[in-house]
Design an enzyme around this catalytic site. Structure first.
Site, PDB file in Angstrom:
ATOM      1  N   CYS A   6       0.809  -1.081  -0.092  1.00 14.61           N
ATOM      2  CA  CYS A   6       0.147  -0.170  -0.239  1.00 14.61           C
ATOM      3  C   CYS A   6       0.920   1.193   0.091  1.00 14.61           C
ATOM      4  CB  CYS A   6      -0.999  -0.021   1.240  1.00 14.61           C
ATOM      5  SG  CYS A   6      -1.966  -1.280   1.070  1.00 14.61           S
ATOM      6  N   HIS A  59      -1.369   8.160   6.458  1.00 15.07           N
ATOM      7  CA  HIS A  59      -1.890   6.837   5.997  1.00 15.07           C
ATOM      8  C   HIS A  59      -3.434   6.573   6.554  1.00 15.07           C
ATOM      9  CE1 HIS A  59      -1.581   3.264   3.452  1.00 15.07           C
ATOM     10  NE2 HIS A  59      -1.547   2.467   4.632  1.00 15.07           N
ATOM     11  N   HIS A  68      -9.537   2.586   1.581  1.00 12.28           N
ATOM     12  CA  HIS A  68      -7.977   2.399   1.421  1.00 12.28           C
ATOM     13  C   HIS A  68      -7.937   2.021  -0.118  1.00 12.28           C
ATOM     14  CE1 HIS A  68      -4.055   1.411   1.675  1.00 12.28           C
ATOM     15  NE2 HIS A  68      -4.071   0.782   2.758  1.00 12.28           N
TER      16      HIS A  68
END
Lengths: 222, 373
Positions: free
Chosen positions: B136, B269, B304
């Protein structure tokens, strides 16, 4: 700034070895890579080695051999600012198929997290980072042609911008792997500089042929 | 040599373009909604950030549909000699799903190098390309590599493209890891319970400042520093000591040649998982000590977006820098005790001359930090 190759570890269907030190072990009849767990390739036990997929196993073996060849000691207790960039011809395709078939076979309700975590092409590098205590940049990279050469260029950028003390770079497939340890300093014990290594990687893409070329270079330097 | 962003665009669950996403997060409105493209009753959650109108398991993959829409708008913006870095985690994995579920097509069509060729064809670039994949952090890592190529004089124009789609493959995987919130993700909230998966595509055209001036390009911002690291700790769980993200942040500050005092806000994040958000807050306290500064996450808004997350968040952070305003953390109701004083459900002003820090983390323990000016 000169970038030097401090060590190379490799595995093929026929055996495994290190270039700089000249270590070379050929498998005996029917022995094959299955015998590797008995060979003490790691300096400390590899936790949960059995859950690794094929490319992860080849990656961590090749990294262990490359670190050994470069004379670098490692431990998960003493982490080091060493980075790793890796490539492979098919990424995580085999693990992707394995994960999704398993999920479909289970009735499309439950899937296995232990399989899912290996569906990222960077996962084999993550396994290496944990075992060898690598704190530096970690990424998978691949191009349409000669990915190994391309990742060497990427490693050059990382070393030039001083993003890590040392870098590992290499390629792993289901049955073969080759990893380099690269350093920003030209030491007497280095195998060659990156320019030489890059020109070899540019001319050869087959792992066995690369091993042959680097072995010839090593023998010539001596 | 400075690396500057001269063009960028995104497609997110809010819709097409940076404006739609910016307005959505500024309004504290979520675009995470019920999933309709596959059955979800066996999973932890029924919610994801999906882009309306995409066809699942059609002729074209989700990510190529997103990218086609994105580059339709980029007419004439992309120089042919740009180098391409394509960031993704699972690319066209929907092709693999289709081949296994329906026996249609070839699973190998999902290979990332095939997607790379399609993106080269779509963008028309001739400078060569590479896939960059680091879980990610993929697109943040790709942006860092682009900036490094420019700083070292090895390139003067790099196109960073990022994409990932919401598929049954990844949804089932995150569910198996018990990583999802039953409801739309609530980053940094006391009651957060996991992430929402999201999809997006983005691009940023990064040039040397010299070339940008020569071509009279509008400079949207500078990618002034970057740091990449790994926790070397666990495949899926973040470090309890946060040492990996601290290392990445310190490397990014050093790379930019700035002190922590010069950072005005952090685009975190902020996935909404208990452990990720706690790990980030520990890292922020370690680097910024007692100086609380605005921190936000947009993942309550779009989910996400995996490999695309870093680039989308970089682009929104650049917008925040230009506007002088930090967005609220979408879906935040009651900040976690550790997050009080850092996160807010309201917009906050950014002090003048401040720089932005964008942080990302991912499986295998990877971390990235980008400094934007």
């Amino acid at each position: 700034m000169t970038i030097a190759v401090r060590g190379i570890g490799w595995l093929t269907k026929a055996g495994y070895g290190c270039i700089r030190s000249g270590l070379r072990h050929a498998y005996e009849n029917s022995e094959g890579a299955r015998s590797l767990p008995k060979r003490r390739i790691f300096s400390h036990p590899f936790k949960n080695f059995g859950r690794l997929d094929g490319i992860s196993r080849m990656t961590v073996y090749a990294v262990a051999l490359a670190m050994q060849d470069a004379g670098i000691e490692y431990s998960p207790m003493k982490k080091q600012d060493i980075g790793i960039i890796g490539t492979s011809s098919e990424g995580s395709l085999k693990s992707d198929i394995g994960y999704f078939k398993d999920y479909i076979d289970s009735g499309r309700t439950l899937s296995r997290g232990s399989l899912f975590i290996h569906t990222l092409p960077s996962s084999p590098l993550g396994e290496a980072a944990i075992h060898f205590g690598l704190l530096g940049p970690l990424l998978y990279a691949a191009g349409r042609e000669n990915s190994l050469k391309a990742i060497m260029d990427m490693v050059t950028e990382i070393i030039l911008t001083q993003e890590a003390d040392l870098m590992l770079a290499g390629q792993a497939e289901e049955e073969e792997a080759l990893y380099f340890v690269l350093d920003r300093e030209q030491r007497e014990s280095a195998l060659c500089d990156l320019t030489q290594a890059r020109s070899i990687v540019e001319s050869e893409q087959d792992v066995s042929a690369l091993i042959g070329q680097f072995t010839m270079l090593r023998n010539k330097e001596r | 040599m400075k690396a500057v962003v001269v063009a960028s665009d995104i497609i997110t669950p809010y819709g097409m373009g940076i404006d739609d996403c910016w307005e959505g997060v500024m309004a504290d409105r979520t675009a995470v909604s019920l999933v309709t493209r596959f059955m979800t009753q066996a999973f932890q959650s029924d919610y994801a950030g999906t882009i309306p109108g995409l066809i699942y398991h059609g002729e074209t993959s989700l990510v190529m549909q997103m990218l086609a829409l994105l580059f339709d708008r980029a007419n004439g913006m992309i120089p042919g000699d740009a180098k391409l870095l394509l960031a993704t985690t699972k690319g066209e994995i929907d092709f693999l799903e289709k081949s296994i579920i329906d026996g249609v097509g070839d699973a190998a069509e999902s290979a990332l190098d095939r997607l790379l060729q399609k993106v080269i064809d779509l963008t028309g670039i001739q400078g060569g390309g590479m896939v960059v994949s680091a879980a990610c952090t993929s697109s943040a890592a790709a942006a860092a590599r682009a900036a490094a190529m420019i700083r070292n004089g090895h390139a003067d124009c790099v196109l960073v493209v990022a994409c990932d789609g919401v598929t049954e493959f990844i949804f089932s995987g995150f569910s198996s890891l018990m990583a999802m919130d039953k409801f739309p993700a609530r980053p940094f909230d006391k009651n957060r319970a996991g992430l929402s998966v999201g999809e997006a595509a983005a691009f940023a055209l990064i040039m040397s400042e010299e070339r940008a001036h020569r071509e009279r390009r509008t400079i949207l911002g500078e990618l002034a520093g970057w740091g990449l690291s790994d926790d070397a700790n666990h495949m899926t769980g973040p470090s309890r000591e946060s040492e990996g993200l601290i290392l990445a942040m310190n490397k990014a500050l050093r790379s930019a040649g700035i002190s922590a005092q010069q950072v005005g806000f952090i685009a975190a994040h902020g996935t909404g998982t208990v452990y990720n958000d706690a790990m980030e807050l520990r890292a922020f306290r370690a680097v910024f000590k007692d100086r609380e500064l605005p921190v936000y996450s947009i993942k309550g808004g779009i989910g996400h977006t995996m490999g695309a997350a870093g680039l989308v968040e970089m682009i929104i952070a650049q917008r925040a820098l230009r506007e002088g305003t930090v967005p609220p953390t979408v879906n935040l109701k009651e900040p976690d005790d550790d997050a009080r004083g850092w996160v807010s459900d309201r917009q906050q002003a950014v002090r003048r001359q401040a720089l932005a820090l964008v942080t990302n983390a991912g499986f295998s323990g990877v971390n990235t930090a980008l400094v934007l000016a």
